[in-house]
Design an enzyme around this catalytic site. Structure first.
Site: not given
Ligand SMILES: [Zn+2]
Length: 208
Positions: A41, A43, A45, A97, A100
């Protein structure tokens, strides 16, 4: 964030690398031979290499919102094709994850403009697994499970591609479904039994 800091960090990083291996960048410049394609992803993090303790040259990486493998997305399809057919990676990982944002947005009915057609693919995962998901009373648990099932479905999408089918047959490429638990930092192998899943869809998709 001060972007000057980024360039200062870069200078420090170069020094650190050269201190360990004076030929580090010459070696990097010679080419890549990664063992692994990682689809994760976007993302901020979920940093692909860092969470696996790997570095430059180790992993071929593709990231998009909610780690989707969509057959008409030229971007992900090009990455898969290049990694599997040309770099000849031996492992392909789809890594989702918990927490998400993409998966969460797909569970709600808000109008998110250009994101709608992208998120619709996650809503399709919900539809396929509606019975299991609707039987989960706790919203948090349902959300976590949809993250896992989305990984599973994206792995199936990956296995359906011509490049992966060919590499399966010819050299035993392995597809893995993982989830990164953002609350603990732990990387979890979902140990998805693709033989069982593929058996159910084989008659429709003509898979090996
Ligand atoms: Zn995500």
């Amino acid at each position: 964030m001060n972007l000057d800091k980024v360039f200062q960090n870069n200078e420090k990083w170069i020094k650190d690398k050269l201190a360990v291996n004076p030929n580090y960048f010459e070696s990097l410049g010679e080419g890549q031979n990664p063992e692994l394609l990682f689809i994760g992803c976007s993302d901020s993090r979920v940093t692909a290499e860092e969470l696996m303790g790997l570095g430059p040259g180790d992993v071929f990486v593709h990231r998009n919102i909610a780690n989707m493998v969509i057959s008409i997305d030229l971007n992900v399809m090009s990455v898969v094709n290049y990694a599997v057919e040309h770099l000849k990676v031996n492992h392909v990982v789809v890594c989702g994850h918990y927490a998400c944002g993409g998966v969460k947005a797909a569970m709600q009915s808000a109008d998110l403009g250009i994101l709608n057609p992208w998120l619709r693919n996650i809503r399709d995962v919900y539809r396929i697994h509606k019975k299991e998901l609707n039987a989960i009373a706790c919203d948090e648990e349902k959300y976590d499970r949809l993250v896992e099932l989305n990984v599973q479905e994206q792995c199936v999408n990956l296995i359906k591609t011509a490049a992966v089918q060919k590499a399966y047959r010819e050299r035993g490429l392995i597809v893995h479904g993982w989830v990164f638990d953002i609350h603990t930092g732990k990387l979890i192998d979902l140990k998805i039994d693709f033989d069982v899943i593929l058996e159910k869809i084989r008659e429709i998709y003509h898979l090996d």
